[in-house]
Design a protein around this motif. Sequence first.
Motif, PDB file in Angstrom:
ATOM      1  N   GLN A 264       0.823  -1.206   0.000  1.00 20.16           N
ATOM      2  CA  GLN A 264       0.000   0.000   0.000  1.00 20.16           C
ATOM      3  C   GLN A 264       0.860   1.261   0.000  1.00 20.16           C
ATOM      4  O   GLN A 264       0.573   2.219  -0.727  1.00 20.16           O
ATOM      5  CB  GLN A 264      -0.894   0.030   1.251  1.00 20.16           C
ATOM      6  N   ILE A 265       1.886   1.255   0.840  1.00 17.99           N
ATOM      7  CA  ILE A 265       2.764   2.425   0.921  1.00 17.99           C
ATOM      8  C   ILE A 265       3.399   2.703  -0.436  1.00 17.99           C
ATOM      9  O   ILE A 265       3.419   3.842  -0.914  1.00 17.99           O
ATOM     10  CB  ILE A 265       3.854   2.204   1.987  1.00 17.99           C
ATOM     11  N   ALA A 266       3.918   1.653  -1.074  1.00 21.12           N
ATOM     12  CA  ALA A 266       4.576   1.823  -2.370  1.00 21.12           C
ATOM     13  C   ALA A 266       3.596   2.324  -3.420  1.00 21.12           C
ATOM     14  O   ALA A 266       3.920   3.223  -4.210  1.00 21.12           O
ATOM     15  CB  ALA A 266       5.197   0.496  -2.804  1.00 21.12           C
ATOM     16  N   LEU A 267       2.393   1.760  -3.436  1.00 16.27           N
ATOM     17  CA  LEU A 267       1.402   2.163  -4.416  1.00 16.27           C
ATOM     18  C   LEU A 267       0.978   3.614  -4.213  1.00 16.27           C
ATOM     19  O   LEU A 267       0.915   4.404  -5.163  1.00 16.27           O
ATOM     20  CB  LEU A 267       0.186   1.240  -4.322  1.00 16.27           C
ATOM     21  N   LYS A 268       0.716   3.987  -2.964  1.00 15.01           N
ATOM     22  CA  LYS A 268       0.293   5.357  -2.678  1.00 15.01           C
ATOM     23  C   LYS A 268       1.398   6.353  -2.978  1.00 15.01           C
ATOM     24  O   LYS A 268       1.149   7.470  -3.447  1.00 15.01           O
ATOM     25  CB  LYS A 268      -0.163   5.478  -1.227  1.00 15.01           C
ATOM     26  N   SER A 269       2.634   5.977  -2.682  1.00 12.08           N
ATOM     27  CA  SER A 269       3.747   6.900  -2.913  1.00 12.08           C
ATOM     28  C   SER A 269       3.988   7.154  -4.401  1.00 12.08           C
ATOM     29  O   SER A 269       4.512   8.198  -4.774  1.00 12.08           O
ATOM     30  CB  SER A 269       5.028   6.368  -2.259  1.00 12.08           C
ATOM     31  N   ARG A 270       3.563   6.186  -5.253  1.00  6.61           N
ATOM     32  CA  ARG A 270       3.686   6.396  -6.695  1.00  6.61           C
ATOM     33  C   ARG A 270       2.557   7.249  -7.247  1.00  6.61           C
ATOM     34  O   ARG A 270       2.578   7.650  -8.413  1.00  6.61           O
ATOM     35  CB  ARG A 270       3.707   5.041  -7.429  1.00  6.61           C
TER      36      ARG A 270
END
Length: 275
Positions: A264-270
């Motif tokens: 989730q963190i990686a997806l949101k940060s992109r």
Amino acid sequence: MNKLPIAVAIPTKNEGLNIAEAVKSVLGHFEAVVVVDSHSTDDTAKIAAECGAEVVMYTWDGGHPRKKQWCLDQVRTDLDWILLLDGDERLSPGLLAELRQVFADPDAPRPAAYDIPLGYWFSGKRLRHGYTIRKRSLTDRTRSRYPEVGDLDAPGIGEVEGHYQPVAETAGSLRNPIEHQDLDPVTAWFERHNRYSDWEAWLEHHPEVKEQVRRVKSRQGQLFHKAPFKPLVSFAYMYVYRRGFLDGRAGLDFALAMSFYRWQIALKSRGVPAS
């Protein structure tokens, strides 16, 4: 039985299902047990008072200090030592006995803080293998302080300090755990970590604040902070290296949940749009 010369501060908001167990685990063992409540809309404050805790209200003004540092600044300042206990945590009998040994001699030299292992429960089962977090929950407030990280505008965290530790001159370690046994449904875990992932993703776009946070994380947190492929590394570390598979279905569920959190963190940060 003499009471430990420690103030227990329990920051809460809507912990009605958990607060009674938290208070009962410490009441009668410490000089003070204070529930610091953020105007809960459930019966948290009422239950805490009925159990025998002192209850004080906290209103965040949007700046520093945040809630845990406010506890260090305001809760029973006649006692140097303060133990911060979340509303869904409780002290193990072993930790109580260990604290009595540590504080048996009032004049003995002590570090400025103690890191305490966290016994974690997930899906109703105590995890014995995959979870290895230690929290700096016990501090001498005259020699330690939460850092003022520049994330006041970040989403997802709000009034409580993020995933970082108080800074202390020196720190020791205790062997026995605080038990983190959240009685809320598992949906609450996912709702909470959805908010946390908003904060973590915000940090990815604010590298100067991210570095501030990295410096005040635990040693394990600092190492993981730099790891690539975090969802995969998280799962491999918890489920394989730390043998989370020995915890059965709960160990698998937790390793997958934490891996999903990192994804989730990686997806949101992109900044990927939902549609």
